[in-house]
Motif scaffolding. Sequence first.
Motif, PDB file in Angstrom:
ATOM      1  N   ARG A 545       0.888  -1.330   0.073  1.00  0.00           N
ATOM      2  CA  ARG A 545      -0.070   0.023  -0.142  1.00  0.00           C
ATOM      3  C   ARG A 545       0.890   1.142  -0.018  1.00  0.00           C
ATOM      4  O   ARG A 545       0.641   2.093  -0.719  1.00  0.00           O
ATOM      5  N   ILE A 546       1.884   1.204   0.665  1.00  0.00           N
ATOM      6  CA  ILE A 546       2.996   2.410   0.799  1.00  0.00           C
ATOM      7  C   ILE A 546       3.574   2.733  -0.408  1.00  0.00           C
ATOM      8  O   ILE A 546       3.585   3.694  -1.137  1.00  0.00           O
ATOM      9  N   ALA A 547       4.063   1.497  -0.984  1.00  0.00           N
ATOM     10  CA  ALA A 547       4.830   1.497  -2.231  1.00  0.00           C
ATOM     11  C   ALA A 547       4.118   2.074  -3.476  1.00  0.00           C
ATOM     12  O   ALA A 547       4.537   2.885  -4.306  1.00  0.00           O
ATOM     13  N   SER A 548       2.886   1.528  -3.306  1.00  0.00           N
ATOM     14  CA  SER A 548       1.929   1.789  -4.607  1.00  0.00           C
ATOM     15  C   SER A 548       1.490   3.313  -4.683  1.00  0.00           C
ATOM     16  O   SER A 548       1.496   3.975  -5.455  1.00  0.00           O
ATOM     17  N   GLN A 549       1.363   3.850  -3.464  1.00  0.00           N
ATOM     18  CA  GLN A 549       0.978   5.239  -3.279  1.00  0.00           C
ATOM     19  C   GLN A 549       1.968   6.115  -3.621  1.00  0.00           C
ATOM     20  O   GLN A 549       1.930   6.980  -4.346  1.00  0.00           O
ATOM     21  N   ARG A 550       3.355   5.498  -3.375  1.00  0.00           N
ATOM     22  CA  ARG A 550       4.442   6.421  -3.807  1.00  0.00           C
ATOM     23  C   ARG A 550       4.458   6.281  -5.226  1.00  0.00           C
ATOM     24  O   ARG A 550       4.684   7.302  -6.041  1.00  0.00           O
ATOM     25  N   LEU A 551       4.403   5.183  -5.896  1.00  0.00           N
ATOM     26  CA  LEU A 551       4.651   4.979  -7.443  1.00  0.00           C
ATOM     27  C   LEU A 551       3.451   5.805  -8.024  1.00  0.00           C
ATOM     28  O   LEU A 551       3.656   6.177  -9.174  1.00  0.00           O
ATOM     29  N   ALA A 552       2.363   5.763  -7.556  1.00  0.00           N
ATOM     30  CA  ALA A 552       1.025   6.406  -8.269  1.00  0.00           C
ATOM     31  C   ALA A 552       1.379   7.788  -8.474  1.00  0.00           C
ATOM     32  O   ALA A 552       0.675   8.563  -9.445  1.00  0.00           O
ATOM     33  N   ASP A 553       2.166   8.568  -7.503  1.00  0.00           N
ATOM     34  CA  ASP A 553       2.496   9.904  -7.614  1.00  0.00           C
ATOM     35  C   ASP A 553       3.763  10.102  -8.362  1.00  0.00           C
ATOM     36  O   ASP A 553       4.117  11.031  -9.165  1.00  0.00           O
ATOM     37  N   GLN A 554       4.823   9.017  -8.111  1.00  0.00           N
ATOM     38  CA  GLN A 554       6.265   9.551  -8.816  1.00  0.00           C
ATOM     39  C   GLN A 554       6.384   9.394 -10.147  1.00  0.00           C
ATOM     40  O   GLN A 554       6.663  10.157 -10.773  1.00  0.00           O
ATOM     41  N   ILE A 555       5.664   8.111 -10.517  1.00  0.00           N
ATOM     42  CA  ILE A 555       5.608   7.908 -12.027  1.00  0.00           C
ATOM     43  C   ILE A 555       5.097   9.112 -12.732  1.00  0.00           C
ATOM     44  O   ILE A 555       5.772   9.553 -13.632  1.00  0.00           O
ATOM     45  N   PRO A 556       3.861   9.475 -12.675  1.00  0.00           N
ATOM     46  CA  PRO A 556       3.198  10.719 -13.159  1.00  0.00           C
ATOM     47  C   PRO A 556       4.303  11.973 -13.054  1.00  0.00           C
ATOM     48  O   PRO A 556       4.413  12.601 -14.289  1.00  0.00           O
ATOM     49  N   LEU A 557       4.794  12.149 -12.053  1.00  0.00           N
ATOM     50  CA  LEU A 557       5.685  13.320 -11.984  1.00  0.00           C
ATOM     51  C   LEU A 557       6.681  13.310 -12.897  1.00  0.00           C
ATOM     52  O   LEU A 557       6.953  14.150 -13.459  1.00  0.00           O
ATOM     53  N   VAL A 558       7.283  12.180 -12.671  1.00  0.00           N
ATOM     54  CA  VAL A 558       8.515  11.990 -13.939  1.00  0.00           C
ATOM     55  C   VAL A 558       8.166  12.182 -15.186  1.00  0.00           C
ATOM     56  O   VAL A 558       8.646  13.018 -16.094  1.00  0.00           O
ATOM     57  N   ILE A 559       7.148  11.550 -15.639  1.00  0.00           N
ATOM     58  CA  ILE A 559       6.605  11.880 -16.881  1.00  0.00           C
ATOM     59  C   ILE A 559       6.101  13.063 -17.291  1.00  0.00           C
ATOM     60  O   ILE A 559       6.524  13.768 -18.207  1.00  0.00           O
ATOM     61  N   ARG A 560       5.541  13.779 -16.308  1.00  0.00           N
ATOM     62  CA  ARG A 560       4.931  15.167 -16.744  1.00  0.00           C
ATOM     63  C   ARG A 560       6.094  16.207 -16.651  1.00  0.00           C
ATOM     64  O   ARG A 560       5.997  17.075 -17.489  1.00  0.00           O
ATOM     65  N   TYR A 561       6.851  15.940 -15.846  1.00  0.00           N
ATOM     66  CA  TYR A 561       8.075  16.960 -15.651  1.00  0.00           C
ATOM     67  C   TYR A 561       8.943  16.829 -17.063  1.00  0.00           C
ATOM     68  O   TYR A 561       9.261  17.935 -17.615  1.00  0.00           O
ATOM     69  N   GLN A 562       9.327  15.585 -17.521  1.00  0.00           N
ATOM     70  CA  GLN A 562      10.104  15.468 -18.591  1.00  0.00           C
ATOM     71  C   GLN A 562       9.474  15.751 -19.971  1.00  0.00           C
ATOM     72  O   GLN A 562       9.885  16.398 -20.977  1.00  0.00           O
ATOM     73  N   MET A 563       8.385  15.058 -19.959  1.00  0.00           N
ATOM     74  CA  MET A 563       7.629  14.838 -21.422  1.00  0.00           C
ATOM     75  C   MET A 563       6.618  16.131 -21.542  1.00  0.00           C
ATOM     76  O   MET A 563       6.597  16.383 -22.871  1.00  0.00           O
ATOM     77  N   LEU A 564       6.308  16.688 -20.625  1.00  0.00           N
ATOM     78  CA  LEU A 564       5.558  17.974 -21.032  1.00  0.00           C
ATOM     79  C   LEU A 564       6.190  19.188 -20.463  1.00  0.00           C
ATOM     80  O   LEU A 564       6.428  20.030 -21.284  1.00  0.00           O
TER      81      LEU A 564
END
Length: 619
Positions: A545-564
């Motif tokens: 639960r902790i790890a998935s919540q972390r990934l649920a935010d972190q992966i979109p942040l990386v993608i949005r930051y670099q690709m957009l």
Amino acid sequence: MNSLNEQYEEKVRPCIDLIDSLRSLGVEKDLALPAIAVIGDQSSGKSSVLEALSGVSLPRGKGIVTRCPLELKMKRKRSGDDWYGKISYRDYEEEIHDPADVEKMIREAQDKMAGAGVGISDDLISLEIASPDVPDLTLIDLPGITRVAVLGQPENIEHQIKNLIRTFITRQETISLVVVPCIVDIATTEALKMAQEVDPNGERTLGILTKPDQVDKGAEESVIDIVHNEVIPLTKGYMIVRCRGQQEITEKVSLTEALEREKTFFTEHAHFYTLYNEGLATVPKLAEKLTIELVHHIEKSLPRLEEQVEEKLAQTQAEMDRYGSGPPSDPAERLAFLIDKVTAFTQDAISLAAGEELRCGDHLNVFSMLRREFRKWSMCLDKTGHNFNIKIEKKVEDYEERYRGRELPGFINYKTFEVMVSEQMKQLEEPAVKKLKDIGDAVRRVFLQLASSSFTGFPNLIKTAKAKIETIKQEKEPIAESMLRTQFKMETMVYSQDRTYSNSLSERKEESEEEEKRMKRSTKCYMDNHATLQELILHLRSYYRIASQRLADQIPLVIRYQMLQQSAVQLQREMLQMIQDKENFEFLLKEDRDIGSKRAALQSRHKRLMKARAYLVKF
């Protein structure tokens, strides 16, 4: 023909003049105008009816004589005023001083529009006639329907004529005036069939019966039934007229005398006199009926017409805004124009990345797509966690065998816990990378769409911007992918703040106890390892639960930051650097070959729509 009451006459001419003025502006290119279209099978007597209404001879004979749509504008003048005529088509216009010249001039116009011979054309010929002897009326005469091509005609002449007729009668703004000879079976006439196809309830169709003098004895009652609307009902009903026949034309019977003969025919006919008494017979009564119908139709159509003009104006203005005014001719001004254009595009790119309104006018919203894709990523995490829980029970025996040491049941082996967490995180790595690539492609498409909208008409600018967008994507995607893979490498190291993990564990214990009570599960079948299994599941669920919540935010942040965000910033930087090369700006400002003509066409449309709106406002 002068039997309309004065109160109604005050409304007639202004209504018809308004539509004629709009048609002369060319507004019919943009929207449909109220009209009466005259249709009929070949040799139905259509030309004779129009001759009787207009008071001038029109082309007639065997085969197709109406080869172009003919707009017949009739204006009644005061008694004693001189006859006036004018013919116009394409960019040509000529006054007609003698009514006898009308037929010849129409034939000449048709030859110019449709070529010499028997072919047809969609181009409109406009004939204006002003006289004390004509009604206030505008009609559009269309070619008669033929079934067999004659020498010199294309094999598909019937198809061509029907398509031309449909372009007029399909419009809700058009009344179909269907001319049918009394001597044929009305149910088999092609013109009436076509009218019924587009107007099944007969609300926009008026039937005209011709050649009543050729009706066989004994068949008169069936004709009367048709005129009384008892055979094929039409909301607007039927009229019956008798026009000049070929013999009377040969004898040079004038149109005025023909009207007298028509009146005598109906009043003295043993059967048809009733139709005359009911106001359903003769050309003058037809003229009155048509004028009333047209004016009512115009008044009914005006509110919608005003709406259509406003809608078309807004649409045209939006298109003009997209095409802009074009680059100036002065070199200094051209450079400033380019700088403004590129700056506006780069500012829109930054606004797009920030989710703000764009200057280009296009409603591009990348964040609706991002929310949708990131929601799918979150659902992927939930689904993987659910599947993980199912697999634990199946694999626990294997893990017990491989990793359990001397510890008693209920004491979980930390190595087992780490291995299972590590394997679970690895399963999420490739889906995350795929999500990066999918979103990268979607963001690229939005940037490309923005470039096309911002640089409409400038293919070299579009090409340059697209090349930079593609290059930036190729640069940013590996960087983002490296960041994601680093994130998943870090996730193989089990870590969480003590307080965070303790809280998650407590919550999971409460949920587990509630679940045990609900399920009332028996532990008898898990005598050896049930305690270990339960404890392992509890810790794995808590941590996931902790790890998935972390990934649920972190992966979109990386993608949005670099690709957009970073892509937009780099695109702005590179586009602004590009315009520093002043030798290249002429290449970038080169317009599409046909963009000037498109801009001119839009300006012309805008001009005529503005005039149309002014006419409608004054009416």
